[in-house]
Write an enzyme that holds these catalytic residues in place. Structure first.
Site, PDB file in Angstrom:
ATOM      1  N   HIS A 120       0.853  -1.194   0.000  1.00 28.12           N
ATOM      2  CA  HIS A 120       0.000   0.000   0.000  1.00 28.12           C
ATOM      3  C   HIS A 120       0.892   1.248   0.000  1.00 28.12           C
ATOM      4  CE1 HIS A 120      -3.843   2.057   0.432  1.00 28.12           C
ATOM      5  NE2 HIS A 120      -3.123   2.963   1.074  1.00 28.12           N
ATOM      6  N   ALA A 121       0.650   2.153  -0.942  1.00 30.28           N
ATOM      7  CA  ALA A 121       1.548   3.290  -1.150  1.00 30.28           C
ATOM      8  C   ALA A 121       1.667   4.171   0.099  1.00 30.28           C
ATOM      9  CB  ALA A 121       1.041   4.135  -2.314  1.00 30.28           C
ATOM     10  N   HIS A 168       0.056  12.023  -5.576  1.00 34.10           N
ATOM     11  CA  HIS A 168      -0.494  12.044  -4.214  1.00 34.10           C
ATOM     12  C   HIS A 168       0.628  11.854  -3.193  1.00 34.10           C
ATOM     13  CE1 HIS A 168      -3.365  11.060  -0.920  1.00 34.10           C
ATOM     14  NE2 HIS A 168      -2.387  10.239  -0.548  1.00 34.10           N
ATOM     15  N   GLU A 169       1.427  10.838  -3.410  1.00 38.39           N
ATOM     16  CA  GLU A 169       2.489  10.518  -2.451  1.00 38.39           C
ATOM     17  C   GLU A 169       3.546  11.610  -2.384  1.00 38.39           C
ATOM     18  OE1 GLU A 169       2.170   8.223  -0.329  1.00 38.39           O
ATOM     19  OE2 GLU A 169       0.404   7.368  -1.275  1.00 38.39           O
ATOM     20  N   HIS A 205       2.772  14.325  -0.087  1.00 38.66           N
ATOM     21  CA  HIS A 205       3.162  14.093   1.311  1.00 38.66           C
ATOM     22  C   HIS A 205       4.637  14.467   1.511  1.00 38.66           C
ATOM     23  CE1 HIS A 205      -0.466  12.097   2.650  1.00 38.66           C
ATOM     24  NE2 HIS A 205      -0.365  11.113   1.776  1.00 38.66           N
ATOM     25  N   GLU A 261      -3.335  14.771   3.082  1.00 36.66           N
ATOM     26  CA  GLU A 261      -3.854  13.922   2.004  1.00 36.66           C
ATOM     27  C   GLU A 261      -4.261  14.721   0.768  1.00 36.66           C
ATOM     28  OE1 GLU A 261      -3.368  10.902   2.105  1.00 36.66           O
ATOM     29  OE2 GLU A 261      -2.931  10.678   4.238  1.00 36.66           O
ATOM     30  N   HIS A 268      -6.425   0.348   5.644  1.00 36.08           N
ATOM     31  CA  HIS A 268      -6.370   1.300   6.756  1.00 36.08           C
ATOM     32  C   HIS A 268      -6.974   0.782   8.057  1.00 36.08           C
ATOM     33  CE1 HIS A 268      -5.865   3.393   3.000  1.00 36.08           C
ATOM     34  NE2 HIS A 268      -5.321   4.419   3.625  1.00 36.08           N
ATOM     35  N   TYR A 318      -9.231  11.380   4.366  1.00 41.69           N
ATOM     36  CA  TYR A 318      -9.356  11.295   2.906  1.00 41.69           C
ATOM     37  C   TYR A 318     -10.653  11.936   2.432  1.00 41.69           C
ATOM     38  CZ  TYR A 318      -5.608   7.890   3.475  1.00 41.69           C
ATOM     39  OH  TYR A 318      -4.426   7.267   3.814  1.00 41.69           O
TER      40      TYR A 318
HETATM   41  O1  X8Z Z   1      -4.171   5.354   1.241  1.00 39.72           O
HETATM   42  C1  X8Z Z   1      -4.131   6.202   0.372  1.00 39.72           C
HETATM   43  C2  X8Z Z   1      -2.806   6.696  -0.149  1.00 39.72           C
HETATM   44  C3  X8Z Z   1      -1.750   6.686   0.886  1.00 39.72           C
HETATM   45  S1  X8Z Z   1      -1.976   7.881   2.103  1.00 39.72           S
HETATM   46  C4  X8Z Z   1      -2.371   5.820  -1.293  1.00 39.72           C
HETATM   47  N1  X8Z Z   1      -5.287   6.656  -0.182  1.00 39.72           N
HETATM   48  C5  X8Z Z   1      -6.594   6.170   0.256  1.00 39.72           C
HETATM   49  C6  X8Z Z   1      -6.803   4.733  -0.146  1.00 39.72           C
HETATM   50  O2  X8Z Z   1      -6.037   4.193  -0.930  1.00 39.72           O
HETATM   51  O3  X8Z Z   1      -7.766   4.124   0.349  1.00 39.72           O
HETATM   52  C7  X8Z Z   1      -5.406   7.674  -1.198  1.00 39.72           C
HETATM   53  C8  X8Z Z   1      -6.856   7.787  -1.500  1.00 39.72           C
HETATM   54  C9  X8Z Z   1      -7.590   7.054  -0.436  1.00 39.72           C
HETATM   55 ZN    ZN Z   2      -1.854   9.782   1.374  1.00 41.08          ZN
END
Ligand code: X8Z
Ligand code: ZN
Length: 596
Positions: free
Chosen positions: A337-338, A367-368, A371, A395, A495, A505
């Site tokens: 997960h990024a 997005h990354e 951060h 975010e 998450h 988010y």
């Molecule tokens: O988790 C993330 C990022 C890392 S902070 C990739 N996002 C959420 C997800 O993937 O559920 C970005 C959008 C929503």
């Molecule tokens: Zn993020």
């Protein structure tokens, strides 16, 4: 140097007399300074361990990470408790804010019983590792990773296969239920010791407003955008019904969750080919372009870096390119997960992402990097201010940039040879709405579920049922196969096992449009805002950098005002951005049922 007896006596006496006296503002200041020093040290140690654990999942790295996190968590909880000593003292604004942040910025609080705090840290590290290792093996096939499953889910149009993929991955969640129950119990114990009703109340207290006001604020923003979501939902349901038939997609009810091109039905962009308006499609496919150009993972990141430098940001440090993880390694398990890291809290920036060459990951790279540039921008702030104005800001930043990846921008960097002819905006906006508008109810419900689970409002015996109640209420989606309390579907979303709060988010999906609107104006763009790109605009860049540099030194409304002139989060920019699409959706769905 050897200490003489009188000095030793003095050292013994000072704490005794100090304890008897009421603390002074100078004591508070000294306490905060020391706390910052200790937190920095513990955080860097924990981050190093976490980095290794996420890049090499083994029993040992998991244990080392748990130990580091336990130390940081115990330190932070201890300091938060001690900080109450200074309650009611007249303090300078900076010290007062730092003490407040010390008490409010924990995501996971250690219970004071060391056995419990150790158990909590181990469970947390264990759940993230288990999710990272998660695989599903189709009958008679090889084990598939989440990216492989997601790839199939994005492109297959066979409802049976989609349902199998969906159900297969969700088995990963079921395996985490027991640990999650213990995590809730121990995490709540830690939060209660700090004076919060439960862990959810602790999470809601971080927004420079009372926790209940924050919950109401989310509902207010949701009401602003809900009509647009309902229109999009109606259009998508209608088109999916054409695609899959009335036996698979109901006319009026919820959309089956496995048909939306994404494991969690959180972003629907992969459906674009099925839904694209024939007469208003911009006529390019960024995924195809990137693949045809043989773009590799590093080049994807270079595009992102190039955007930020065009605004006046510094280039990424050499160590970023040396230390980051850009692709899934073949020889070991990693958390794919990024995420974006700043290990030394100054400029040891790193990206950890298993980049796939497609449009979605092109946006995620931006997005990354958002951060990372934020982390570097606030690195001259005192330690306790080294964070975003609120977590939604962190975010939002990279996504603000991703909103500027317009056809004109793609042409400027050589990814497109010509921009689409006029009148093709609806396709572009529909694609964007499938990502951004589809996300909103999902972004809201994850923490609605956690808040209920943490407070006990929903007992463990009804966790999965409550999850689907919320999925139905907010997203209008239903599970493709029967569910029961033997399942734990929240656990199939990163998450939840990773313990990362999610309302951030939702905020980001509102804030990014608000910020984009303001920056586009600064850049002098007077066209419809979905066509504006701030690429190359130093004035917009300077304004953005100024806000990022504030970190969380001021309440978030101050930061928002610095960038947008507004002190409130406001979803009208979302509506402005999608105004042409709203009109089009209404025409397309005339006479069609809306809602579920
Ligand atoms: O988790 C993330 C990022 C890392 S902070 C990739 N996002 C959420 C997800 O993937 O559920 C970005 C959008 C929503
Ligand atoms: Zn993020």
């Amino acid at each position: 140097m050897q200490k003489t007896l009188p000095t030793l006596l003095l050292l013994l006496l000072v704490p005794m007399t100090g304890a008897a006296q009421a603390p002074t503002p100078a004591d508070a200041k000294a306490f905060v300074e020391k706390a910052e020093e200790q937190l920095l040290k513990a955080s860097i140690a924990a981050e190093r361990a976490n980095w290794v654990a996420s890049n090499f999942i083994t029993e040992d790295t998991e244990r080392i990470a748990a130990d580091g996190n336990q130390r940081r968590m115990e330190l932070a909880a201890g300091l938060a408790k001690e900080a109450t000593r200074f309650d009611g003292l007249a303090l300078d604004a900076e010290t007062a804010r730092k003490l407040k942040l010390l008490k409010l910025s924990l995501v996971l609080a250690a219970p004071s019983d060391p056995a419990k705090s150790e158990a909590l840290a181990r469970i947390a590290a264990g759940m993230e590792a288990a999710y990272g290792r998660g695989k599903w093996t189709p009958p008679g096939g090889e084990p598939l990773s989440l990216e492989e499953i997601s790839q199939r889910l994005a492109t297959s149009r066979d409802p049976k296969e989609l349902a199998a993929l969906w159900a297969g991955w969700h088995e990963v969640g079921a395996g985490l239920r027991k640990d999650y129950a213990r995590y809730v119990e121990l995490g709540n114990a830690g939060a209660k010791e700090l004076g919060f009703a439960d862990m959810g109340a602790m999470w809601r207290s971080k927004y420079d407003m009372p926790p209940d006001a924050y919950a109401k604020e989310l509902d207010r923003l949701w009401e602003q955008v809900k009509p647009l979501y309902v229109s999009l939902h109606a259009y998508v349901r209608m088109k999916l019904r054409e695609q899959y038939g009335k036996d698979v997609v109901p006319e009026k009810g919820p959309i089956p969750a496995h048909l939306l091109g994404n494991m969690w039905a959180q972003a629907w962009g992969n459906l674009y080919p099925v839904l694209a308006p024939k007469d208003a499609d911009p006529g390019y496919d960024l995924t195809k372009i990137l693949v045809e150009k043989k773009t590799d993972a590093r080049q994807m990141v270079r595009y992102g870096e190039g955007f930020f430098t065009s605004l006046g940001f510094e280039t990424l440090p050499k160590t970023f390119w040396e230390r980051s993880l850009f692709t899934r390694p073949r020889d070991r398990e990693v958390v794919c997960h990024a995420s974006a890291w700043c290990v030394d809290w100054v400029d040891d920036l790193r990206l950890k992402m298993c980049i796939e060459i497609n449009a979605e990951d092109f946006a995620t790279v931006h997005h990354e990097l958002g951060h990372n540039v934020y982390q570097r921008a606030y690195n001259r702030q005192p330690v306790l201010f080294r964070d975003s104005a609120n977590d939604g800001f962190h975010e939002a930043i990279g996504d603000v940039i991703a909103l500027s990846l317009t056809p004109e921008y793609l042409k400027k960097v050589g990814l497109l040879t010509k921009t689409p002819p006029p009148g093709k905006d609806v396709g572009y906006l529909l694609n964007m709405a499938l990502e951004k508008i589809a996300f909103l109810p999902f972004g809201l419900l994850i923490d609605k579920w956690r808040w209920q689970a943490f407070s006990g409002e929903v007992p463990e015996a009804r966790w999965n049922e409550a999850w689907w109640d919320l999925k139905l209420k907010y997203q209008g989606v239903a599970p493709p196969v029967a569910r029961s309390e033997a399942d734990f579907d929240p656990g199939a979303k990163y998450h939840i096992p990773a313990g990362v709060p999610y309302s951030r988010y939702f905020l980001a999906h509102v804030l990014q449009f608000q910020m984009h609107r303001a920056l586009a104006k600064t850049a002098g763009c007077t066209d419809p805002i979905h066509t504006c790109s701030i690429y190359g605009n130093k004035e917009a860049g300077a304004k953005l950098i100024r806000m990022l540099e504030m970190g969380q030194s001021q309440p978030w409304p101050d930061a928002l005002e610095a960038l947008t002139g507004q002190r409130e989060m406001d979803a009208t920019a979302v509506l402005d951005y999608f105004a042409p699409l709203q009109k089009w959706l209404d025409e397309q769905t005339k006479g069609q049922p809306k809602g579920w």
